[in-house]
Design an enzyme around this catalytic site. Structure first.
Site, PDB file in Angstrom:
ATOM      1  N   ASP A 138      -5.198  -0.085  -4.811  1.00  0.00           N
ATOM      2  CA  ASP A 138      -4.003  -0.194  -3.981  1.00  0.00           C
ATOM      3  C   ASP A 138      -3.154   1.038  -4.270  1.00  0.00           C
ATOM      4  OD1 ASP A 138      -1.879  -0.900  -2.415  1.00  0.00           O
ATOM      5  OD2 ASP A 138      -1.551  -2.864  -3.327  1.00  0.00           O
ATOM      6  N   TRP A 193       1.872  -6.965  -7.831  1.00  0.00           N
ATOM      7  CA  TRP A 193       2.689  -7.199  -6.635  1.00  0.00           C
ATOM      8  C   TRP A 193       2.444  -8.624  -6.171  1.00  0.00           C
ATOM      9  CZ3 TRP A 193       0.837  -6.030  -1.139  1.00  0.00           C
ATOM     10  CH2 TRP A 193       1.882  -6.158  -0.217  1.00  0.00           C
ATOM     11  N   LYS A 213       6.540   4.107   1.304  1.00  0.00           N
ATOM     12  CA  LYS A 213       7.391   4.664   0.259  1.00  0.00           C
ATOM     13  C   LYS A 213       7.455   6.187   0.318  1.00  0.00           C
ATOM     14  CE  LYS A 213       7.884   0.535  -1.675  1.00  0.00           C
ATOM     15  NZ  LYS A 213       6.950  -0.296  -0.916  1.00  0.00           N
TER      16      LYS A 213
END
Length: 431
Positions: free
Chosen positions: A240, A159, A276
């Site tokens: 993460d 990311w 999300k």
């Protein structure tokens, strides 16, 4: 007397004039213009495009089959419960967040029966979504980790914001091999070699599931091998976790890597986001969980996290935390949430299958496209190059990043056929 005062005033004014001629105030005229964020720039271009078949495959947010944002039914229900609750106010939350939320969030990622939960060895703090969790975790490590060599190792690719977050916290970033463009899969031997060759006690950022941006995850066996090396070298796992449940539709399955590392006593922390899997993108609701060797150690860690959070945000926002606290702590709402998660994950999996079918069975697109269904989560690395990606943007009005990454959430039953046909032309050099 008046004359003397005038003389003093003239003298001071003269001195000020001399100083102003030699000392210029800061006006930031030399501040360079920062480049725009690539994803937001892509979205802006999409919005101004008037082509009837345009598709946005850049944004990392779920869309329904009509390309619309989807507010989860369980979130609507929880929102109504909050609106009708006369005890809800707008007072500050504690610095470390809503306790019933952070406790439930920790149980979700580690498992309600995890020893680290039972032994109270987790220091949990509410954060500004996953970005804030990464930032706070980086700040804590920057200040308190016993570095041999101050550096975090990020997967190549990762990311994009990871590359900004850690240097801002005073931790230089390096990369380790992760994605193999030849196989469009995991560069596992090179990954293991990087773990072995890194200085002892290095920090490795790992994606808990649904790797962003590749969609390529290690198998359980490969995760076990990663844990072996990390234990042997004394490395630290910086997880993460932005897609628990969203990746496969299974909250438990998507937490497997984190829980296995905890079971094997790999030192770690977890950055958690509900953007999300609950569709709470704009509520910025996340958490940072640091596993300590003892209850006392967790208390010390949490005290320092509180100091860091206080200096940055003072107190976290309440609404998203209250929503997730209701959903996580109410059995009926929790079961409904799991159904909503399966709806989102299922639609994305269906789009993977349909795109793969169109490319392999109908269009006979050159190359092997099995990676489309083998990858997991919101994103997929198509395997096409920058020139093909640019052609899709400029000629087919299909907006994707230059590295060929697409958001599967941007595909639906109305546009997947068009995308497949244009991708086929790009691969054949016919766009």
């Amino acid at each position: 007397m008046a004359r003397r005062l005038n003389q003093i005033a003239d003298h001071l004014q003269a001195n000020q004039t001399k100083m102003s001629d030699t000392i210029a105030p800061e006006r930031f005229e030399a501040t360079p213009l920062a480049p725009p964020d690539s994803i937001f720039k892509l979205t802006a271009a999409y919005k101004t495009d008037t082509h009837p078949n345009k598709i946005n495959l850049g944004v990392g947010a779920y869309r329904d089959d009509d390309s619309k944002p989807w507010v989860l039914p369980v979130v609507k229900k929880a929102t109504q419960l909050l609106l009708n609750d006369p005890t809800v106010d707008h007072e500050y939350l504690p610095i470390t967040g809503l306790p019933e939320y952070t406790a439930a969030a920790a149980r979700l990622v580690f498992g309600k029966d995890s020893p680290v939960i039972a032994e109270e060895r987790v220091a949990s703090v509410q954060t500004i979504s996953g970005t804030g969790a990464n930032h706070l975790g980086a700040l804590f490590l920057s200040k308190f980790y016993g570095w041999n060599e101050k550096r975090v190792y990020l997967s190549d690719p990762t990311w994009v914001n990871h590359h900004a977050i850690f240097p801002q916290a005073g931790i230089p970033a390096a990369t380790y091999p992760y994605y193999d463009p030849q196989t469009i899969g995991l560069a596992f031997p090179a990954f293991i070699d990087a773990l072995k060759n890194a200085p002892p006690r290095s920090v490795f950022l790992l994606h808990a599931c649904a790797h962003n941006p590749t969609g390529v995850d290690p198998t359980h066996e490969q995760w076990g091998a990663v844990a072996d090396v990390m234990l042997a070298k004394g490395h630290y796992a910086f997880f993460d976790s932005a897609y628990q449940g969203f990746a496969s539709g299974d909250l438990e399955g998507d937490a497997w890597a984190v829980r296995e590392f905890v079971r094997r006593n790999v030192p770690l922390l977890v950055c958690q986001s509900f953007a999300k899997n609950a569709g709470l993108y704009g509520e910025r609701i996340g958490a940072l969980h640091i596993v300590a060797p003892s209850k006392e150690g967790a208390a010390r860690i949490k005290s320092q996290l509180s100091v860091l959070a206080r200096a940055e945000i003072s107190n976290p926002p309440a609404h998203g935390a209250r929503l997730m606290s209701l959903i996580l702590n109410d059995e009926e709402l929790f079961e409904e949430w799991k159904g909503d998660i399966r709806t989102m994950a299922g639609r994305i999996i269906d789009m993977r299958k349909e795109l793969h079918r169109l490319l392999t069975e109908e269009l006979k697109t050159p190359g092997n496209w099995d990676h489309i269904v083998n990858q997991i989560g919101m994103f997929s690395f198509t395997g096409i190059g920058p020139a093909q990606s640019q052609a899709l943007v400029e000629k087919a009005h299909v907006y994707l990043t230059a590295n060929g990454r697409i958001s599967m959430a941007g595909l639906n039953s109305h546009n997947v056929g068009y995308f497949a046909s244009q991708l086929d032309k790009a691969v054949r050099g016919e766009l």
